[in-house]
Scaffold this motif. Sequence first.
Motif, PDB file in Angstrom:
ATOM      1  N   TRP A  52       0.465  -1.209  -0.076  1.00 16.39           N
ATOM      2  CA  TRP A  52       0.000  -0.064   0.066  1.00 16.39           C
ATOM      3  C   TRP A  52       0.875   1.329   0.091  1.00 16.39           C
ATOM      4  O   TRP A  52       0.514   2.054  -0.656  1.00 16.39           O
ATOM      5  CB  TRP A  52      -0.720  -0.239   1.425  1.00 16.39           C
ATOM      6  CG  TRP A  52      -1.783   1.270   1.383  1.00 16.39           C
ATOM      7  CD1 TRP A  52      -2.102   2.215   0.466  1.00 16.39           C
ATOM      8  CD2 TRP A  52      -2.738   1.170   2.403  1.00 16.39           C
ATOM      9  NE1 TRP A  52      -2.913   3.117   0.925  1.00 16.39           N
ATOM     10  CE2 TRP A  52      -3.329   2.428   2.249  1.00 16.39           C
ATOM     11  CE3 TRP A  52      -3.082   0.622   3.886  1.00 16.39           C
ATOM     12  CZ2 TRP A  52      -4.435   3.001   3.118  1.00 16.39           C
ATOM     13  CZ3 TRP A  52      -4.116   0.985   4.561  1.00 16.39           C
ATOM     14  CH2 TRP A  52      -4.770   2.210   4.198  1.00 16.39           C
ATOM     15  N   SER A  56       1.295   3.998  -2.995  1.00 16.13           N
ATOM     16  CA  SER A  56       0.823   5.478  -2.864  1.00 16.13           C
ATOM     17  C   SER A  56       2.225   6.274  -3.303  1.00 16.13           C
ATOM     18  O   SER A  56       1.715   7.188  -3.784  1.00 16.13           O
ATOM     19  CB  SER A  56       0.415   5.643  -1.297  1.00 16.13           C
ATOM     20  OG  SER A  56      -0.762   4.844  -0.978  1.00 16.13           O
ATOM     21  N   SER A  63      -3.299   9.406  -4.017  1.00 13.17           N
ATOM     22  CA  SER A  63      -3.592   9.926  -2.469  1.00 13.17           C
ATOM     23  C   SER A  63      -4.861  10.474  -2.137  1.00 13.17           C
ATOM     24  O   SER A  63      -5.419  10.621  -1.150  1.00 13.17           O
ATOM     25  CB  SER A  63      -2.481  10.896  -2.141  1.00 13.17           C
ATOM     26  OG  SER A  63      -2.360  12.121  -2.891  1.00 13.17           O
ATOM     27  N   ALA A  68      -1.782   7.275   1.920  1.00 14.25           N
ATOM     28  CA  ALA A  68      -0.654   6.316   2.578  1.00 14.25           C
ATOM     29  C   ALA A  68      -0.905   6.066   3.754  1.00 14.25           C
ATOM     30  O   ALA A  68      -1.098   6.871   4.683  1.00 14.25           O
ATOM     31  CB  ALA A  68       0.841   6.896   2.166  1.00 14.25           C
TER      32      ALA A  68
END
Length: 281
Positions: A52, A56, A63, A68
């Motif tokens: 993840w 990001s 975003s 994030a």
Amino acid sequence: MSHDATRDVPVAGAGVSETGGQRPVPFRGGGFVHRPLGPVAPLVFLAILAVWELGSRSGFISSIALPAPSEAFGALGDLFQTGMLWKHLGASLYRLIVGWTLGSLLGIAVGLFIGLFSLARAGLLPLVSALFPVPKIALLPLFIIWFGIGEGSKVATILFGTFFPTVIATYGGVDNVDRNLIRMGQSFGMSWLSIVRKIIVPGAMPAILSGFRISASIAIVLLVAAEMIGAEFGVGAYILMAGALFALDQLIAGVALLSVIGLIIAWLIGKLEKRLLSWRT
């Protein structure tokens, strides 16, 4: 029969090695017992968070749509520094513990009555079956009218939501107790109360504890819904505020807090299962 013809014949509980000697046969009666693999769960969580975060930072995950994990951790850090973390957690845990505990205790009592007494089964089981499918969130305005906008309506919502799955799990567990064990207790002259205490309740305990897991999850969902209406503090109120401000990092932080609460509850119920259900091993 000569000694040479019988020396390699295996005996019960032993095997034959390549050299002709006997060796112990490995135990095969584990009964699908799960092996503890403690590091697996943390590694899975860390792998998901790493993917993840990388997605990001590389821009693969927008975003704007999903911040994030580092940003969510930053929001949690801000909550901790300002002291608001404990206010939100304290309010939510109070409502969750009181509502879930009262709902579970009442559910176990009513479930035992339904499982043990024909009159209670005939009178209460149709009522439970009729009210269980009703969405408890839809009754929240009614609870506000009855108990006010304060803690009473929130606790009542959680209590009402956890009561019904506990009732169903309890009387289902009572119904699934081996009747041969009950007849055996009767043949040995055990009193009705002793049979309930030593045979029926322990036999129904696996189903009751499974009901705890389900009711605890329902309680967390209802907690968030209740706190989104007229609550100044609480994880649900924090998530509602973050959503209204489009502060997605704070929203993810609030969801993470709920996940941690769920994990802790599951861990505590697991410890309770090991303590109360040690007879199964």
